[in-house]
Design a protein around this motif. Structure first.
Motif, PDB file in Angstrom:
ATOM      1  N   GLU A   1       6.071   1.283 -11.437  1.00  0.00           N
ATOM      2  CA  GLU A   1       6.505   0.113 -11.304  1.00  0.00           C
ATOM      3  C   GLU A   1       7.350  -0.541 -10.104  1.00  0.00           C
ATOM      4  O   GLU A   1       8.006   0.519  -9.647  1.00  0.00           O
ATOM      5  N   PHE A   2       6.991  -1.548  -9.788  1.00  0.00           N
ATOM      6  CA  PHE A   2       7.809  -1.785  -8.239  1.00  0.00           C
ATOM      7  C   PHE A   2       9.210  -2.001  -8.555  1.00  0.00           C
ATOM      8  O   PHE A   2       9.738  -2.459  -9.713  1.00  0.00           O
ATOM      9  N   PRO A   3      10.238  -1.516  -7.923  1.00  0.00           N
ATOM     10  CA  PRO A   3      11.398  -1.602  -7.840  1.00  0.00           C
ATOM     11  C   PRO A   3      11.771  -2.964  -8.230  1.00  0.00           C
ATOM     12  O   PRO A   3      11.339  -3.991  -7.816  1.00  0.00           O
ATOM     13  N   VAL A   4      12.807  -3.184  -9.148  1.00  0.00           N
ATOM     14  CA  VAL A   4      12.859  -4.464  -9.939  1.00  0.00           C
ATOM     15  C   VAL A   4      13.761  -5.599  -8.946  1.00  0.00           C
ATOM     16  O   VAL A   4      13.562  -6.764  -8.974  1.00  0.00           O
ATOM     17  N   ASN A   5      14.132  -4.901  -7.944  1.00  0.00           N
ATOM     18  CA  ASN A   5      15.193  -5.812  -6.752  1.00  0.00           C
ATOM     19  C   ASN A   5      14.261  -5.738  -5.535  1.00  0.00           C
ATOM     20  O   ASN A   5      14.841  -6.266  -4.504  1.00  0.00           O
ATOM     21  N   SER A   6      13.072  -5.372  -5.708  1.00  0.00           N
ATOM     22  CA  SER A   6      12.354  -5.214  -4.443  1.00  0.00           C
ATOM     23  C   SER A   6      11.871  -6.811  -3.997  1.00  0.00           C
ATOM     24  O   SER A   6      11.245  -7.363  -4.731  1.00  0.00           O
ATOM     25  N   VAL A   7      11.857  -7.071  -2.445  1.00  0.00           N
ATOM     26  CA  VAL A   7      11.367  -8.374  -2.053  1.00  0.00           C
ATOM     27  C   VAL A   7      10.402  -7.864  -1.105  1.00  0.00           C
ATOM     28  O   VAL A   7       9.856  -9.030  -0.345  1.00  0.00           O
ATOM     29  N   GLY A   8       9.710  -6.780  -1.239  1.00  0.00           N
ATOM     30  CA  GLY A   8       8.828  -6.391  -0.229  1.00  0.00           C
ATOM     31  C   GLY A   8       7.491  -6.861  -0.720  1.00  0.00           C
ATOM     32  O   GLY A   8       6.997  -7.079  -1.891  1.00  0.00           O
ATOM     33  N   GLU A   9       6.512  -7.295   0.312  1.00  0.00           N
ATOM     34  CA  GLU A   9       5.290  -7.871   0.090  1.00  0.00           C
ATOM     35  C   GLU A   9       4.248  -6.696   0.428  1.00  0.00           C
ATOM     36  O   GLU A   9       4.232  -5.936   1.361  1.00  0.00           O
ATOM     37  N   LEU A  10       3.589  -6.212  -0.681  1.00  0.00           N
ATOM     38  CA  LEU A  10       2.380  -5.243  -0.562  1.00  0.00           C
ATOM     39  C   LEU A  10       1.659  -5.283   0.426  1.00  0.00           C
ATOM     40  O   LEU A  10       0.894  -6.216   0.726  1.00  0.00           O
ATOM     41  N   PRO A  11       1.653  -4.327   1.765  1.00  0.00           N
ATOM     42  CA  PRO A  11       0.412  -4.665   2.656  1.00  0.00           C
ATOM     43  C   PRO A  11      -0.816  -4.001   2.230  1.00  0.00           C
ATOM     44  O   PRO A  11      -1.119  -2.957   2.323  1.00  0.00           O
ATOM     45  N   LEU A  12      -1.692  -5.010   2.025  1.00  0.00           N
ATOM     46  CA  LEU A  12      -2.947  -4.771   1.518  1.00  0.00           C
ATOM     47  C   LEU A  12      -3.917  -4.157   2.255  1.00  0.00           C
ATOM     48  O   LEU A  12      -4.590  -3.424   2.040  1.00  0.00           O
ATOM     49  N   THR A  13      -3.706  -4.012   3.551  1.00  0.00           N
ATOM     50  CA  THR A  13      -4.449  -3.494   4.803  1.00  0.00           C
ATOM     51  C   THR A  13      -4.128  -2.017   4.663  1.00  0.00           C
ATOM     52  O   THR A  13      -5.007  -1.377   5.440  1.00  0.00           O
ATOM     53  N   TYR A  14      -3.104  -1.626   4.054  1.00  0.00           N
ATOM     54  CA  TYR A  14      -3.004  -0.250   4.168  1.00  0.00           C
ATOM     55  C   TYR A  14      -3.666   0.284   2.878  1.00  0.00           C
ATOM     56  O   TYR A  14      -3.751   1.669   2.600  1.00  0.00           O
ATOM     57  N   LEU A  15      -4.141  -0.248   2.023  1.00  0.00           N
ATOM     58  CA  LEU A  15      -4.920   0.147   0.869  1.00  0.00           C
ATOM     59  C   LEU A  15      -6.231   0.482   0.684  1.00  0.00           C
ATOM     60  O   LEU A  15      -7.130  -0.269   1.570  1.00  0.00           O
ATOM     61  N   ALA A  16      -6.688   1.700   0.068  1.00  0.00           N
ATOM     62  CA  ALA A  16      -8.226   1.827   0.404  1.00  0.00           C
ATOM     63  C   ALA A  16      -8.962   1.077  -0.908  1.00  0.00           C
ATOM     64  O   ALA A  16     -10.115   1.612  -0.964  1.00  0.00           O
ATOM     65  N   GLY A  17      -8.504   0.664  -1.673  1.00  0.00           N
ATOM     66  CA  GLY A  17      -9.004   0.181  -3.007  1.00  0.00           C
ATOM     67  C   GLY A  17     -10.034  -1.045  -2.606  1.00  0.00           C
ATOM     68  O   GLY A  17     -10.066  -1.484  -1.637  1.00  0.00           O
ATOM     69  N   ASP A  18     -10.893  -1.420  -3.674  1.00  0.00           N
ATOM     70  CA  ASP A  18     -11.914  -2.469  -3.499  1.00  0.00           C
ATOM     71  C   ASP A  18     -11.036  -3.785  -3.556  1.00  0.00           C
ATOM     72  O   ASP A  18      -9.848  -3.853  -3.875  1.00  0.00           O
ATOM     73  N   MET A  19     -11.896  -4.847  -3.456  1.00  0.00           N
ATOM     74  CA  MET A  19     -10.993  -6.094  -3.476  1.00  0.00           C
ATOM     75  C   MET A  19     -10.519  -6.472  -4.956  1.00  0.00           C
ATOM     76  O   MET A  19      -9.462  -7.115  -4.875  1.00  0.00           O
ATOM     77  N   GLU A  20     -11.247  -6.110  -6.088  1.00  0.00           N
ATOM     78  CA  GLU A  20     -10.440  -6.166  -7.450  1.00  0.00           C
ATOM     79  C   GLU A  20      -9.140  -5.427  -7.424  1.00  0.00           C
ATOM     80  O   GLU A  20      -8.149  -6.234  -8.022  1.00  0.00           O
ATOM     81  N   GLU A  21      -9.152  -4.274  -6.997  1.00  0.00           N
ATOM     82  CA  GLU A  21      -7.917  -3.488  -7.207  1.00  0.00           C
ATOM     83  C   GLU A  21      -7.117  -4.109  -6.156  1.00  0.00           C
ATOM     84  O   GLU A  21      -5.856  -4.198  -6.694  1.00  0.00           O
ATOM     85  N   LYS A  22      -7.169  -4.546  -4.991  1.00  0.00           N
ATOM     86  CA  LYS A  22      -6.125  -5.417  -4.074  1.00  0.00           C
ATOM     87  C   LYS A  22      -5.779  -6.669  -4.937  1.00  0.00           C
ATOM     88  O   LYS A  22      -4.584  -7.061  -4.747  1.00  0.00           O
ATOM     89  N   ALA A  23      -6.646  -7.456  -5.658  1.00  0.00           N
ATOM     90  CA  ALA A  23      -6.131  -8.467  -6.038  1.00  0.00           C
ATOM     91  C   ALA A  23      -5.215  -8.285  -7.391  1.00  0.00           C
ATOM     92  O   ALA A  23      -4.274  -9.011  -7.414  1.00  0.00           O
ATOM     93  N   GLU A  24      -5.684  -7.016  -8.063  1.00  0.00           N
ATOM     94  CA  GLU A  24      -4.678  -6.840  -9.075  1.00  0.00           C
ATOM     95  C   GLU A  24      -3.123  -6.443  -8.658  1.00  0.00           C
ATOM     96  O   GLU A  24      -2.260  -6.871  -9.211  1.00  0.00           O
ATOM     97  N   ALA A  25      -3.520  -5.686  -7.758  1.00  0.00           N
ATOM     98  CA  ALA A  25      -2.133  -5.162  -6.883  1.00  0.00           C
ATOM     99  C   ALA A  25      -1.298  -6.204  -6.234  1.00  0.00           C
ATOM    100  O   ALA A  25       0.111  -6.512  -6.401  1.00  0.00           O
ATOM    101  N   ALA A  26      -1.937  -7.391  -5.789  1.00  0.00           N
ATOM    102  CA  ALA A  26      -1.278  -8.371  -4.990  1.00  0.00           C
ATOM    103  C   ALA A  26      -0.481  -9.441  -6.366  1.00  0.00           C
ATOM    104  O   ALA A  26       0.686 -10.062  -6.240  1.00  0.00           O
ATOM    105  N   LEU A  27      -1.220  -9.566  -7.573  1.00  0.00           N
ATOM    106  CA  LEU A  27      -0.602 -10.328  -8.593  1.00  0.00           C
ATOM    107  C   LEU A  27       0.570  -9.508  -8.993  1.00  0.00           C
ATOM    108  O   LEU A  27       1.431 -10.223  -9.448  1.00  0.00           O
ATOM    109  N   ALA A  28       0.290  -8.178  -9.357  1.00  0.00           N
ATOM    110  CA  ALA A  28       1.538  -7.335  -9.726  1.00  0.00           C
ATOM    111  C   ALA A  28       2.895  -7.605  -8.955  1.00  0.00           C
ATOM    112  O   ALA A  28       3.917  -8.083  -9.254  1.00  0.00           O
TER     113      ALA A  28
END
Length: 1016
Positions: A356-383
């Motif tokens: 789970e993301f730390p509840v006080n985190s204001v960081g934006e997940l850098p999707l360019t570092y992820l090896a997943g497909d577009m669906e995985e990145k979309a799910e991660a961006a939403l979370a």
């Protein structure tokens, strides 16, 4: 309310400014930490694997991004085979960039210190500056972190960093293996700190082969291994980040990372480990950090392993990400660079091992570092977006519960744009396969959430800034009124309060406090509110003092010419104050001002120059010497020759004074009651002071040679250094047993007292500055006295004072109540000069607006083991020494001009907040972090100067207690009851009247005046 005297005024000044310093943190830097949020993570179908089972985090404390990737000749220690051909220092990490993972620059925020840097990396939040000041090792606030969300975290490293994550986490979840504080020795080879960490990690995995319980724990999913590598930071502080020692430490770290990576991959053999290598902050060229200089804010980020994207390479040209030119000499132009904000790293680590993301985190997940497909990145961006939105939702509820007529953030103000509807729309896009649009919308919503958080944090800005501004303006008016009442009208004014005015100000305070209470405001808001009401009520009640005082001090102004000159001088006065504001950004302004100040006495005419030729030339030489220091580089290189030269000048000054003491003092009317006996004792003590300076030179040169040879600090040198420093500060008390009360003698004693400090605690030209500064100050007080004598050649005949009474005194056989003259317009110039010299003392040897510009190298000669508070205290002591000398000189000048001891100090305190108010409105919390950190420093320094001047006033009284000063015969004559005053441009005006010159006449009649008011 009864009028306050000098003590009450100083107390209010200190309390007001200490309270108002915190206003910028309540306005601009509200803590981001709130509680009560729901935690979010990337939701996956049952049985789906997370990107990685475990994470290894390497943090090279104090590693600059450029040094991590640049090529250098082999920096290995002498005696080993070395190659002069430039090569990358970190070949293993470079191989990760080229073939295995993704890299970029992680941009940190101010303050660039280890604690907030690690909090941003591991918790995803940027602590406000005020929270950082409440604790160094442990948590001043409770925050969530990646470690706390893991199944278990093993950590190794410094006792300054590891405890703050262990203490705030779930009990038993984090193991912290730390070396002792004594290991952080700045005079020893700091690579051993990193080697210790690597060996401990190897030992853990070796133990797992023999311990099935440990082996089972290590093989659990969602585990984290944290290696804190402090060697780079320690080496950089000691030798600078361009030194061979620092560059060699990079090689050591790279080799250690390689060995640990291979060890872990061999132990698990499942290729399900993610690795992240980064740094908490960088380091300036002079081996410091803390401010927002780009060298401090740019750190490397390399991620590789399970779940991390492979490098994106270009066949030719320059890959995206290198447009700023920063990485031009890294040899990585064909590999895409992905820069992130430091808090984004926490989001990346959470995603990689399915936390789970730390509840006080204001960081934006850098999707360019992820090896997943577009669906995985979309799910991660939403979370990721939902986690930040949740923090906005909770903060908004808190604000709604307290604010009157709450106005929601515009992006979420309508039902259609509500958080619920926007996240539901993104979910629909993902379900329908619109992944790219879902990612775009998630990013947009996350940015709105961050802006919404900012909106909530700045919700009360307008009200608070107006309140604080009224407070500072009220203080300026109140301080000027008090100075006029005490030192122009001599407390003869009366208050003019009425029932209506009392009711109005009381009602205003009640309304203000009621509003704050209903909004559940913090206690500091009440403190910010009481001062403006108090100050303006006092100004209104004592408005007659302002009117009468202005008439008194402007009595000599008449005709168009007089008023035009006064207007010109007023504009010039304000212009100089504004120039001092700009000097915080451009040190060379001090050089220009010193050059102009050098020719200032010429405006008093040829007659004055002829009568005081030697004094004026000495002043010019002193100003020109001081003008050179603010054009010298702030970054200083340790030089024993320059240190010795400064020490020899200081010792030489003491020797010359002892040789010609009788001749020097005989030129003054005040002889201080010197006798042959006193002369012998005084010379003996002063000779010891000179001897301590020479001893300081010897031990400092020896310590420098030993430290530069990497032999550490010899214990004997450390003992002698401390003895010299303490003995030099204690010797002035010996003078008390057989005092010489002449003011020049006292100033030389003070000069010699601090001279060893400016040998032991300096690395370059600071000692030369101390010598030039002190000699110029003595010239200044003599020059100001001669100017006063020249400007006031005639006064009423000396007659016995009717209010003098003789009383026994330890320093004088009789005591007379001191007859003080009132302040005049010309005294404003003296106060401005003092204020300018005060600023010059800050900036001439460094840029105090940047805490990185003061090197700790000299402190290692006394405290080689890392101890930030003790080392910082020694550094602060050295910085404060010129101000102590300046306070003593101004106290002497007060006496020589016949002013009450606190008069000029209080005048400076009244005008200094013109600069503070400028800095208050310059504070920024957006833009470059260099700008943000600089504006914070400027405001704090400007506000503390008033507190500092109040302290200097008390220090001055202690330094010059019992001192006797001479009043030249030119100051007072018996020819006429009227004098004339010459303004700062050398023009004559009409006399200020009998009252203004009665005091100098009485002073002359009384003879030399002691600092306690006793005539000699």
């Amino acid at each position: 309310m009864a009028k306050l005297g000098r003590g009450g005024f100083l107390a209010i000044a200190v309390i007001f400014h200490l309270v108002y310093i915190f206003s910028i943190f309540d306005i601009y830097f509200v803590s981001p930490v709130v509680s009560g949020m729901r935690a979010y993570k990337v939701e996956r179908s049952q049985g789906a694997q997370v990107p990685a089972k475990r994470l290894v985090l390497f943090v090279g404390d104090g590693l600059r991004a450029d040094k991590a990737f640049q090529s250098f000749p082999d920096p290995s220690p002498a005696g080993s085979d070395s190659d002069s051909t430039p090569k990358p220092l970190a070949p293993f990490l470079r191989s990760r960039v080229l073939s295995h993972g993704t890299f970029g620059v992680s941009h940190t925020r101010v303050p660039t210190e280890s604690r907030p840097g690690h909090v941003a990396l591991i918790a995803g939040l940027y602590e406000d500056v005020s929270a950082v000041t409440t604790g160094w090792k442990l948590n001043p606030v409770n925050f969530d972190s990646v470690f706390n969300r893991s199944s278990h975290t093993w950590s190794w490293g410094s006792p300054d960093i590891l405890p703050m994550f262990k203490e705030g986490a779930v009990p038993g979840r984090i193991d912290a293996d730390m070396y002792g504080e004594e290991a952080e020795d700045y005079t020893q080879d700091a690579t051993q700190l990193d080697i210790w960490v690597f060996e401990k990690v190897k030992g853990l995995f070796a133990s797992a082969k023999l311990n099935s319980t440990l082996d089972s724990a290590l093989r659990e999913e969602k585990t984290v291994f944290f290696l804190h590598l402090l060697g780079l930071d320690t080496t950089g502080h000691s030798y600078r980040p361009y030194s061979k020692e620092y560059l060699h430490n990079i090689k050591v770290v790279d080799q250690g990372v390689k060995e640990i990576t291979e060890l872990i991959e061999e132990f698990y053999s499942d290729e399900r480990t993610a690795f992240v290598f980064t740094a908490d902050h960088g380091m300036s060229d002079w081996g410091s950090h803390g401010d927002g200089h780009p060298d401090n804010t740019r750190t490397p980020l390399i991620a590789w392993g399970s779940g991390v994207a492979r490098p994106k390479k270009w066949e030719s040209g320059k890959a995206p990400g290198h447009e700023d030119g920063f990485s031009a000499d890294w040899g990585l132009d064909l590999v895409q660079r992905h820069d992130v904000a430091q808090a984004d790293v926490a989001a990346l680590m959470s995603y990689l091992i399915g936390l789970e993301f730390p509840v006080n985190s204001v960081g934006e997940l850098p999707l360019t570092y992820l090896a997943g497909d577009m669906e995985e990145k979309a799910e991660a961006a939403l979370a990721n977006a939902q986690a930040v939105l949740e923090m906005y939702r909770v903060k908004e509820l808190h604000k709604q519960a307290a604010a009157f007529h709450y106005q929601p953030y515009s992006a979420f103000s309508t039902e259609e744009d509500s958080i619920y509807n926007r996240t539901r729309a993104i979910r629909s896009m993902i379900d329908s396969g619109q992944f790219e649009e879902a990612i775009r919308q998630s990013s947009e919503v996350l940015q709105h959430a961050l802006q919404g958080l900012r909106y909530l944090q700045t919700y009360n800005w307008l009200f608070l800034r107006a309140l604080v501004t009224l407070g500072y303006l009220g203080w300026i008016a109140y301080a000027l009124m008090t100075v006029i009442d005490l030192h122009v009208l001599h407390s003869t004014s009366h208050t003019q309060r009425t029932f209506v005015s009392n009711s109005a100000f009381t009602s205003l305070l009640i309304v203000l406090y009621s509003s704050l209470f209903l909004q559940k405001s913090p206690w500091t808001y009440y403190a910010y509110g009481v001062f403006p009401v108090y100050f303006w009520e006092e100004v209104f009640a004592r408005r007659s003092a302002l009117t009468a005082g202005c008439k008194t001090i402007s009595r000599h102004i008449s005709g168009f010419r007089g008023h035009a000159l006064f207007a010109f001088q007023s504009v010039a006065f304000v212009a100089i104050l504004e120039a001092l504001v700009q000097s915080y950004f451009h040190r060379t302004i001090f050089t220009v001002c010193y050059v102009l100040g050098a020719i200032w006495p010429i405006f008093y005419g040829t007659q004055f120059f002829k009568e005081n030729k030697l004094l004026v030339i000495s002043w010019m030489v002193g100003c020109l010497m001081l003008s050179t220091f603010t054009v010298l580089p702030v970054v200083k290189v340790e030089s024993s020759a320059t240190i010795s030269a400064g020490g020899i000048l200081m010792a030489g000054t003491g020797i010359l004074y002892m040789l010609f003491e009788r001749s020097i003092i005989s030129l003054s009317l005040a002889r201080g009651g010197m006798t042959a006996s006193h002369d012998i004792v005084s010379r003996s003590v002063m000779g010891i002071q000179v001897g301590l300076i020479l001893l300081a030179i010897i031990v400092t040169r020896s310590s420098i040679a030993s430290l530069q040879a990497k032999k550490g600090l010899p214990l004997g040198n450390q003992i002698v250094g401390w003895f010299t420093l303490i003995a030099s500060l204690g010797l002035p008390f010996v003078h008390k047993f057989r005092p010489n009360k002449h003011y020049l003698h006292r100033l030389i004693v003070i000069f010699l007292t601090f001279s060893p400090s400016f040998v032991i605690l300096t690395i370059s030209y600071e000692g030369l500055f101390y010598f030039a500064f002190c000699t110029t100050l003595i010239t200044w007080i003599r020059l100001e006295h001669r100017i006063y004598a020249f400007s006031n050649p005639k006064a009423s005949s000396p007659t016995p004072s009717t209010n003098r009474t003789s009383t026994p005194d330890v320093l004088s056989t009789k005591k007379t109540l001191p007859p003080y003259r009132p302040l005049t317009i010309s005294d404003m110039r003296i106060a401005l000069f003092f204020f300018y010299l005060l600023q010059s003392a800050f900036f001439s040897t460094g840029n105090i607006a940047s805490i990185s510009s003061f090197s700790l190298d000299a402190v290692y000669r006394l405290i080689p083991i890392f101890d930030p508070f003790s080392q910082g205290a020694l550094l602060l002591f050295k910085i404060m020494v010129p101000f102590a000398v300046l306070s003593a000189n101004l106290g002497i000048l007060n006496l020589r001009l016949g002013l009450e001891p606190s008069a000029l100090f209080m005048l400076v305190m009244a005008i200094s907040d013109v600069m503070t108010l400028n800095f208050f409105w310059m504070v920024r919390d957006e833009g470059s972090w260099l700008d943000i950190g600089t504006t914070i420093s400027h405001f704090v320094i400007g506000s503390l100067l008033n507190v500092f001047v109040a302290g200097l006033e008390g220090l001055s009284g202690w330094f010059i207690g019992g001192v006797e000063v001479d009043v030249d015969e030119e100051v007072v004559t018996e020819d006429n009851n009227e004098g004339h005053e010459v303004d700062g441009l050398g023009k004559e005006g009409e006399g200020v009247g009998d009252k203004a010159h009665a005091a100098p006449a009485e002073i002359m009649a009384a003879g030399p005046i002691a600092a306690n008011g006793s005539p000699s």
